[in-house]
Design a protein around this motif. Structure first.
Motif, PDB file in Angstrom:
ATOM      1  N   ASN A   8      77.317  33.075  79.926  1.00  0.00           N
ATOM      2  CA  ASN A   8      78.632  33.452  79.381  1.00  0.00           C
ATOM      3  C   ASN A   8      78.547  33.775  77.892  1.00  0.00           C
ATOM      4  OD1 ASN A   8      79.777  32.922  81.923  1.00  0.00           O
ATOM      5  ND2 ASN A   8      80.256  30.808  81.383  1.00  0.00           N
ATOM      6  N   ASN A   9      77.469  34.428  77.495  1.00  0.00           N
ATOM      7  CA  ASN A   9      77.272  34.768  76.089  1.00  0.00           C
ATOM      8  C   ASN A   9      77.359  36.291  75.928  1.00  0.00           C
ATOM      9  OD1 ASN A   9      75.953  35.455  73.535  1.00  0.00           O
ATOM     10  ND2 ASN A   9      75.363  33.301  73.452  1.00  0.00           N
ATOM     11  N   TYR A  10      78.261  36.745  75.049  1.00  0.00           N
ATOM     12  CA  TYR A  10      78.554  38.174  74.910  1.00  0.00           C
ATOM     13  C   TYR A  10      77.831  38.821  73.734  1.00  0.00           C
ATOM     14  CZ  TYR A  10      82.054  38.114  78.596  1.00  0.00           C
ATOM     15  OH  TYR A  10      82.679  38.018  79.828  1.00  0.00           O
ATOM     16  N   ASP A  11      76.670  38.319  73.370  1.00  0.00           N
ATOM     17  CA  ASP A  11      75.889  38.933  72.292  1.00  0.00           C
ATOM     18  C   ASP A  11      75.537  40.387  72.618  1.00  0.00           C
ATOM     19  OD1 ASP A  11      75.815  36.980  70.370  1.00  0.00           O
ATOM     20  OD2 ASP A  11      73.856  36.168  70.956  1.00  0.00           O
ATOM     21  N   THR A  12      75.070  40.641  73.836  1.00  0.00           N
ATOM     22  CA  THR A  12      74.582  41.976  74.189  1.00  0.00           C
ATOM     23  C   THR A  12      75.641  43.056  74.066  1.00  0.00           C
ATOM     24  OG1 THR A  12      72.887  41.053  75.653  1.00  0.00           O
ATOM     25  CG2 THR A  12      73.492  43.363  76.002  1.00  0.00           C
ATOM     26  N   PRO A  13      76.858  42.871  74.612  1.00  0.00           N
ATOM     27  CA  PRO A  13      77.857  43.937  74.508  1.00  0.00           C
ATOM     28  C   PRO A  13      78.725  43.866  73.254  1.00  0.00           C
ATOM     29  CG  PRO A  13      78.699  42.238  75.945  1.00  0.00           C
ATOM     30  CD  PRO A  13      77.316  41.792  75.517  1.00  0.00           C
ATOM     31  N   ALA A  14      78.387  43.009  72.298  1.00  0.00           N
ATOM     32  CA  ALA A  14      79.264  42.814  71.139  1.00  0.00           C
ATOM     33  C   ALA A  14      79.544  44.113  70.398  1.00  0.00           C
ATOM     34  CB  ALA A  14      78.645  41.791  70.183  1.00  0.00           C
ATOM     35  N   TRP A  15      78.552  45.002  70.315  1.00  0.00           N
ATOM     36  CA  TRP A  15      78.712  46.222  69.517  1.00  0.00           C
ATOM     37  C   TRP A  15      79.594  47.257  70.195  1.00  0.00           C
ATOM     38  CZ3 TRP A  15      76.903  51.059  71.153  1.00  0.00           C
ATOM     39  CH2 TRP A  15      76.066  51.044  72.269  1.00  0.00           C
ATOM     40  N   LYS A  75      81.234  31.559  71.237  1.00  0.00           N
ATOM     41  CA  LYS A  75      79.858  31.252  71.639  1.00  0.00           C
ATOM     42  C   LYS A  75      78.879  32.326  71.181  1.00  0.00           C
ATOM     43  CE  LYS A  75      77.294  29.553  75.641  1.00  0.00           C
ATOM     44  NZ  LYS A  75      77.415  29.111  77.054  1.00  0.00           N
ATOM     45  N   SER A  76      79.303  33.587  71.171  1.00  0.00           N
ATOM     46  CA  SER A  76      78.423  34.686  70.785  1.00  0.00           C
ATOM     47  C   SER A  76      78.311  34.778  69.269  1.00  0.00           C
ATOM     48  CB  SER A  76      78.961  36.012  71.347  1.00  0.00           C
ATOM     49  OG  SER A  76      78.333  37.113  70.712  1.00  0.00           O
ATOM     50  N   GLY A  77      77.101  34.644  68.766  1.00  0.00           N
ATOM     51  CA  GLY A  77      76.893  34.753  67.336  1.00  0.00           C
ATOM     52  C   GLY A  77      77.230  36.134  66.809  1.00  0.00           C
ATOM     53  N   LYS A  78      76.954  37.172  67.605  1.00  0.00           N
ATOM     54  CA  LYS A  78      77.227  38.538  67.159  1.00  0.00           C
ATOM     55  C   LYS A  78      78.726  38.823  67.154  1.00  0.00           C
ATOM     56  CE  LYS A  78      72.739  40.403  68.501  1.00  0.00           C
ATOM     57  NZ  LYS A  78      71.994  41.393  69.318  1.00  0.00           N
ATOM     58  N   MET A  79      79.437  38.291  68.137  1.00  0.00           N
ATOM     59  CA  MET A  79      80.890  38.417  68.131  1.00  0.00           C
ATOM     60  C   MET A  79      81.479  37.678  66.935  1.00  0.00           C
ATOM     61  SD  MET A  79      82.322  40.067  70.787  1.00  0.00           S
ATOM     62  CE  MET A  79      82.170  40.486  72.531  1.00  0.00           C
ATOM     63  N   LEU A  80      80.963  36.493  66.667  1.00  0.00           N
ATOM     64  CA  LEU A  80      81.470  35.685  65.559  1.00  0.00           C
ATOM     65  C   LEU A  80      81.228  36.373  64.221  1.00  0.00           C
ATOM     66  CD1 LEU A  80      82.826  32.879  65.153  1.00  0.00           C
ATOM     67  CD2 LEU A  80      80.555  31.995  64.607  1.00  0.00           C
ATOM     68  N   SER A  81      80.079  37.031  64.090  1.00  0.00           N
ATOM     69  CA  SER A  81      79.776  37.756  62.855  1.00  0.00           C
ATOM     70  C   SER A  81      80.803  38.849  62.598  1.00  0.00           C
ATOM     71  CB  SER A  81      78.372  38.360  62.945  1.00  0.00           C
ATOM     72  OG  SER A  81      78.061  39.110  61.795  1.00  0.00           O
ATOM     73  N   LYS A  82      81.216  39.543  63.645  1.00  0.00           N
ATOM     74  CA  LYS A  82      82.258  40.564  63.505  1.00  0.00           C
ATOM     75  C   LYS A  82      83.593  39.928  63.124  1.00  0.00           C
ATOM     76  CE  LYS A  82      80.359  44.092  66.607  1.00  0.00           C
ATOM     77  NZ  LYS A  82      80.544  45.248  65.676  1.00  0.00           N
ATOM     78  N   ALA A  83      83.896  38.784  63.746  1.00  0.00           N
ATOM     79  CA  ALA A  83      85.168  38.110  63.473  1.00  0.00           C
ATOM     80  C   ALA A  83      85.255  37.656  62.023  1.00  0.00           C
ATOM     81  CB  ALA A  83      85.335  36.916  64.408  1.00  0.00           C
ATOM     82  N   TRP A 171      75.318  40.865  84.592  1.00  0.00           N
ATOM     83  CA  TRP A 171      74.037  41.446  84.170  1.00  0.00           C
ATOM     84  C   TRP A 171      73.879  41.367  82.654  1.00  0.00           C
ATOM     85  CZ3 TRP A 171      73.472  46.825  82.191  1.00  0.00           C
ATOM     86  CH2 TRP A 171      72.130  47.142  81.936  1.00  0.00           C
ATOM     87  N   LEU A 172      74.934  41.706  81.920  1.00  0.00           N
ATOM     88  CA  LEU A 172      74.837  41.751  80.462  1.00  0.00           C
ATOM     89  C   LEU A 172      74.913  40.380  79.809  1.00  0.00           C
ATOM     90  CD1 LEU A 172      77.172  44.777  79.603  1.00  0.00           C
ATOM     91  CD2 LEU A 172      74.680  44.726  79.427  1.00  0.00           C
ATOM     92  N   CYS A 173      75.761  39.501  80.352  1.00  0.00           N
ATOM     93  CA  CYS A 173      76.121  38.258  79.667  1.00  0.00           C
ATOM     94  C   CYS A 173      75.840  37.003  80.487  1.00  0.00           C
ATOM     95  CB  CYS A 173      77.612  38.270  79.302  1.00  0.00           C
ATOM     96  SG  CYS A 173      78.167  39.772  78.517  1.00  0.00           S
ATOM     97  N   ARG A 174      75.284  37.162  81.651  1.00  0.00           N
ATOM     98  CA  ARG A 174      75.050  36.053  82.564  1.00  0.00           C
ATOM     99  C   ARG A 174      76.338  35.262  82.832  1.00  0.00           C
ATOM    100  NH1 ARG A 174      69.646  32.698  81.695  1.00  0.00           N
ATOM    101  NH2 ARG A 174      70.350  32.044  83.748  1.00  0.00           N
TER     102      ARG A 174
END
Length: 217
Positions: A8-15, A75-83, A171-174
């Motif tokens: 349940n981690n959305y790092d991959t599709p964050a962009w 949970k997603s570090g990349k999402m959090l960076s955008k936030a 597939w992207l985020c498990r």
């Protein structure tokens, strides 16, 4: 990153998550999560659980007249960076990099935001996380809940779209879930009173304002 951190981690599709959402749902996801922001009492302590890229922070600045104390858990570090880069105006925002299931606050909140959070979890885990969040909310506190909605009357297109989304994000985020948990039952079982409901995208997306009953710990 361990196995649990990848689920349940959305790092991959964050962009591309926000543009994809706007393309597929024509802004309905954003409008739904903003539906009841204006009813949050000024000065409230707010928990945003799984806030994604943080667009809701800018909406709080635009819509909400008062100053809020916001805890933003993602949970997603990349999402959090955008936030972190979003404008949050005069609101006091604390960013927490964690899954909501691992978050343990020191004080309860007056209001919870959960937008498209519970669709990630299986029934048993959804119940556990609901109970976890319920324990963080003050008596009489408000819960702004937004998520996808399927019932017997839902068109086939919505059911197929939901299945396709689960295939993609598994597939992207498990993402662990394969279908929506019964959140109506959990809120009803816990005694929450629904104060408002709005439907979007042909009722495929629902936003609800619920209030925790007094006398419930």
């Amino acid at each position: 990153m361990g196995t649990n951190e990848r689920i349940n981690n959305y790092d991959t599709p964050a962009w591309f998550y926000d543009p994809l959402s706007a393309l597929v749902f024509w802004g309905a996801q954003r409008r739904a999560q903003n539906a009841f922001i204006h009813l949050v009492p000024p000065g409230s302590k707010v928990l945003i659980a799984g806030g994604g890229t943080g667009k809701i922070l800018e909406e709080l600045v635009r819509i909400h007249p008062g100053t809020l104390s916001v805890t933003y858990v993602e949970k997603s570090g990349k999402m959090l960076s955008k936030a972190r880069k979003r404008d949050h105006g005069d609101h006091q925002v604390q960013f927490v990099h964690a899954g909501i299931e691992d978050f343990a606050p020191t004080e309860p909140f007056d209001c919870l935001f959960t937008a498209f959070l519970f669709d990630n979890f299986t029934g048993g885990n959804a119940r556990a996380i609901f109970s976890h969040l319920d324990g963080m909310l003050n008596q009489g506190g408000c819960w702004l809940y937004t998520d996808f909605r399927i019932n017997r009357a839902s068109p086939v297109f919505h059911k197929l779209l939901l299945k396709m989304m689960y295939v993609l994000f598994r597939w992207l985020c498990r993402v662990e879930a394969t279908w929506l948990p019964d959140m109506n039952f959990l809120f009803s079982e816990a005694g929450y009173r629904q104060q408002g409901e709005k439907k979007f995208y042909g009722a495929f997306i629902v936003a609800r304002l619920l209030v925790k009953p007094a006398g419930k710990n």
